[in-house]
Scaffold this motif. Structure first.
Motif, PDB file in Angstrom:
ATOM      1  N   GLN A   1      -3.339  -6.049  -2.378  1.00  0.00           N
ATOM      2  CA  GLN A   1      -2.698  -4.961  -1.655  1.00  0.00           C
ATOM      3  C   GLN A   1      -2.400  -5.377  -0.222  1.00  0.00           C
TER       4      GLN A   1
ATOM      5  N   ASP B   1      -0.406  -4.159   3.628  1.00  0.00           N
ATOM      6  CA  ASP B   1       0.092  -3.029   4.402  1.00  0.00           C
ATOM      7  C   ASP B   1       1.511  -3.352   4.881  1.00  0.00           C
TER       8      ASP B   1
ATOM      9  N   LYS C   1       0.838  -1.212   0.000  1.00  0.00           N
ATOM     10  CA  LYS C   1       0.000   0.000   0.000  1.00  0.00           C
ATOM     11  C   LYS C   1       0.873   1.264   0.000  1.00  0.00           C
TER      12      LYS C   1
END
Lengths: 483, 96
Positions: free
Chosen positions: A294, A296, A263
């Motif tokens: 995606q 993090d 991200k």
């Protein structure tokens, strides 16, 4: 035209006797003579020496011998030692220095029958992202000569993109191979730390530095990686059993491939045109059966800061050897220490002095714990975060550079903006991960690169996947608008 | 946190860099800008984390203690700024 052929094709033609190494070398020397006064990719080209090497290779081939790169010209970044050929690191402090030995990678090139055709420009001591920190000249981007080729291995990237060499060597401490590869629209590969010997590479940040290949295709890049790699007792950080095998390169498949998209590298930090090109490439890959998710990865945001503590700290120590006594010119001062300080003060460029100062400060009493020690702890955090992602995904994908090639001089007054250009590439150096950039599209008629990073020692798998991706994307054959 | 001109002078001395006054001032500005960014990692919880000094850690790399050819003296001296009688020449360090 011989200069348009791939390294793989050239080696096959020389091996079969279709063309001679001398003809291949002459074709590239002629192209250098025609283009390089505009592009400035090379710091040093010795026509006679290159032709002498080529003649010796032709004799080898006639005798029935010859390695994987017979007759293939290779350009070498000027921070890699070449016996009898100047090695300046684009610094005044090494002006006139001629190494008395070959780096292991250069010895391996010669054994494989390659021709060392010249030494290429870089940011002084590989410190920079634009090639503008060279003490000698600017290098121009073959796609638009008003723009930078990126850095620090900008000369090596520009030479291959402009067909002044089919292959070249660079070094990558925080992105110095991958970033210029992206800006010049070619492939650049930083292998796992320790799989290519660093013996003979002028050290910058020893725990991060890695030599790697540039090529115009994954196949050529993998071929060169296989020649360069392998354990070297002269480099004590060289891994055992470190040869990178290129057999099986074309056996990879995209179906079922699991890709993580951090991200942190798909947001506001990335230019919109770069993002559009990458997203279009991702859509293409999803149609081929790749699943992109995606994830993090918050530690990525600390990468640039951590890098600008660790790399200068190591550089301040490594560059202590430049004392004006054993190599390079000497500037007179007051006594021995005076000579030492005058030589370094006058002959290092601004960016090099800045990084030596930063590193000296970060290592000095009272600051060591707050800066260097803490940066190493954060480095561990970053590596662990990537390792945990690699447990669920085959590789991490992002843009290679947040922007396309920028105008020469455009970012000179904004040192932090130049440093941020390594945002996407730094994590691989922190963890020693293999990482490469390959062309994935265009923005404003300038190439955009895709950065793929895999787990430690996943070099073969990474190249195999990159080959499959290259076949699925329609950008491979577009070349810069040059005569 | 900021770095004074005196500290810049001290760091330059440690780093063996002879800098003139305008350069010292320029480096003061640039070092302070970078130090500002260094604050970004001060807030991270690193309690108990091992430092990672190397990309791919190897331990206890041994080499066989064997004689092998090295650089011959003339080659080692070829790039010297000043050499004489097979030696690198530097100004006197220890007074008589």
């Amino acid at each position: 035209m011989l200069t348009q052929l791939s390294a793989t094709e050239l080696a096959a033609k020389v091996r079969s006797g279709d063309v001679s190494a001398v003809e291949v070398t002459e074709a590239h020397l002629d192209r250098i003579a025609k283009l390089d006064s505009e592009l400035g990719a090379y710091l040093h080209v010795d026509r006679e020496e290159a032709l002498r090497q080529a003649t010796a290779v032709d004799a080898m081939v006639k005798a029935g011998n010859g390695g994987f790169l017979v007759g293939v010209p290779v350009a070498v970044k000027d921070n890699i030692s070449t016996l009898g050929m100047p090695t300046t690191c684009a610094s005044r402090i090494l002006e006139g220095y001629v190494p008395p030995f070959d780096a292991t990678v250069v010895a391996k090139l010669k054994e494989a029958g390659a021709i060392v055709i010249g030494k290429t420009n870089l940011d002084e001591f590989a410190m920079g992202t634009s090639c503008e920190n060279s003490a000698f000249q600017d290098t121009h981007n073959p796609w638009d000569p008003d723009r930078s080729p990126g850095g620090s291995s900008g000369g090596s990237a520009a030479a291959v993109a402009s067909e002044m060499a089919p292959l070249s060597l660079g070094s990558d401490t925080g992105g110095s191979i991958r970033m210029p590869a992206a800006l010049c629209g070619i492939v650049g590969f930083k292998p796992t730390y320790g799989r290519i010997s660093r013996y003979g590479l002028v050290a910058f940040g020893s725990s991060l530095d890695q030599i790697g290949p540039f090529g115009r295709s994954i196949e050529d890049t993998a071929l060169l990686a296989s020649v360069l790699s392998g354990h070297d007792p002269l480099d004590s950080t060289s891994l055992p059993d470190s040869a990178i095998r290129s057999e099986g390169l074309k056996d990879g498949s995209l179906k079922g491939l699991k890709v993580a998209l951090p991200k942190q590298l798909f947001g506001a930090a990335i230019n919109a045109g770069v993002m559009d090109a990458l997203e279009m490439a991702i859509e293409n890959l999803e149609r081929e059966g790749v699943s992109c998710t995606q994830v993090d990865m918050p530690s990525i945001d600390y990468g640039v800061t951590t890098y600008y503590i660790i790399a200068p700290a190591e550089a301040s120590s490594n560059l202590a050897r430049f004392d004006g006594v054993r190599f390079g010119p000497q500037v007179q001062g007051d006594g021995h220490i005076g000579n030492f300080s005058a030589t370094r003060g006058k002959l290092f460029g601004h960016e090099v002095k800045l990084r030596v100062m930063v590193g000296t400060y970060a290592l000095s009493a009272g600051y060591y714990d707050a800066f260097y020690h803490r940066a190493q702890q954060v480095r561990g955090l970053m590596a662990a975060e990537f390792e945990s992602v690699f447990r669920s995904y085959d590789l991490v994908m992002s843009p290679t550079s947040p922007i396309v090639a920028f105008k020469l001089g455009e970012l000179k007054q904004d040192p932090m903006a130049l440093k941020m250009l390594d945002l996407c590439t730094i994590p691989a150096n922190m963890g020693g991960f293999p990482s490469l950039s390959l062309p994935c599209g265009f923005s404003q008629d300038l190439p955009v690169g895709m950065c793929l990073t895999g787990p430690v020692n996943g070099d073969e798998r990474l190249l195999q996947t990159a080959y499959a991706i290259e076949q699925a994307l329609p950008w491979g054959h577009r070349r810069p608008p040059l005569p | 946190m900021s770095i004074s001109l005196e500290e810049v002078r001290h760091v330059a001395r440690l780093a063996r860099l002879d800098l003139d006054e305008p350069e010292l001032l320029a480096f003061q500005g640039e070092l302070n800008a970078l130090l500002g960014h260094f604050q970004d990692i001060q807030g991270i919880d690193v309690e108990g984390l091992d430092p990672k000094p190397h990309a791919v850690g190897l331990h206890n790399v041994w080499a066989e203690d064997l004689a092998r050819p090295g650089l011959i003296r003339d080659e080692a001296l070829r790039n010297a700024a000043v050499s004489r009688a097979g030696l690198f020449i530097v100004p006197t360090i220890i007074e008589e």
